[in-house]
Design an enzyme around this catalytic site. Structure first.
Site, PDB file in Angstrom:
ATOM      1  N   ALA A  70     -22.110  25.822  92.774  1.00 62.26           N
ATOM      2  CA  ALA A  70     -22.578  26.153  94.123  1.00 62.26           C
ATOM      3  C   ALA A  70     -22.856  27.646  94.218  1.00 62.26           C
ATOM      4  CB  ALA A  70     -21.526  25.741  95.160  1.00 62.26           C
ATOM      5  N   ASP A  71     -23.708  27.991  95.164  1.00 63.78           N
ATOM      6  CA  ASP A  71     -23.974  29.391  95.460  1.00 63.78           C
ATOM      7  C   ASP A  71     -24.201  29.514  96.960  1.00 63.78           C
ATOM      8  OD1 ASP A  71     -24.455  32.106  94.206  1.00 63.78           O
ATOM      9  OD2 ASP A  71     -26.206  31.896  95.502  1.00 63.78           O
TER      10      ASP A  71
END
Length: 188
Positions: A70-71
């Site tokens: 994830a970012d």
């Protein structure tokens, strides 16, 4: 979710806590990834692009485990606010957010059996006007240098400064758990 085994490719304690609260069985595996991205992408495209780059670092097949990457980015008035480079930079970012609405975008990639499942979530966050003293206190005490936009919603500045959110709270924390849960259910 006990039958799903996840490799979490993140050192974020917030993402780890959220997965624990979801009763997801996971282990942490970190890979070094260049988080640069091409110019001209929207905030949603940037978050998904970086999450996918993190997943692609797992070139070996993880077997029966799902790699979760994830970012999270913060966007305000056409500007991307990443992680601050210094306490002074964190103060500058928080002053930009003060009294305004900004968007928090989290891109997620689930790599499973050779397939990359990419998606994102967006939340609108509204800060009241913060005083210089509140911002300085927060930066000095909480050292938010590891957080996009220089703040954690679950910490002092979020608790005293955020008036409302349109969208997912957990997305602002760093992982849109509602969407992650639905996508994991579809994989298994």
């Amino acid at each position: 979710m006990n039958n799903i085994k996840v490799i979490l490719a993140s050192k974020s304690p917030r993402r780890q806590d959220l997965l624990r609260l979801m009763d997801v069985d996971f282990r942490i595996v970190l890979k070094d990834v260049d988080e640069s991205y091409p110019a001209g992408l929207t905030p949603e495209e940037i978050a998904v692009y970086i999450a996918a780059k993190k997943a692609e670092a797992f070139d070996e097949e993880p077997g029966d485990e799902v790699v979760l990457t994830a970012d999270t980015i913060v966007a305000i008035e056409g500007e991307i606010l990443g992680k601050p480079e210094s306490p002074a930079h964190a103060v500058e970012m928080l002053k930009k957010l003060s009294g305004k609405m900004h968007r928090v975008v989290t891109g997620v990639c689930l790599f499973y059996k050779g397939q990359y499942n990419k998606f994102f979530d967006v939340s609108e966050v509204f800060f009241r006007q913060l005083t210089d003293e509140e911002i300085q206190y927060y930066v000095e005490k909480y050292q938010p240098l590891d957080k996009a936009g220089s703040y954690g919603i679950q910490e002092f500045i979020g608790l005293i400064g955020i008036e409302r959110i349109n969208g997912s709270y957990t997305n602002v924390v760093g992982l849109p758990t509602e969407k992650v849960y639905q996508q994991l259910k579809q994989l298994i």
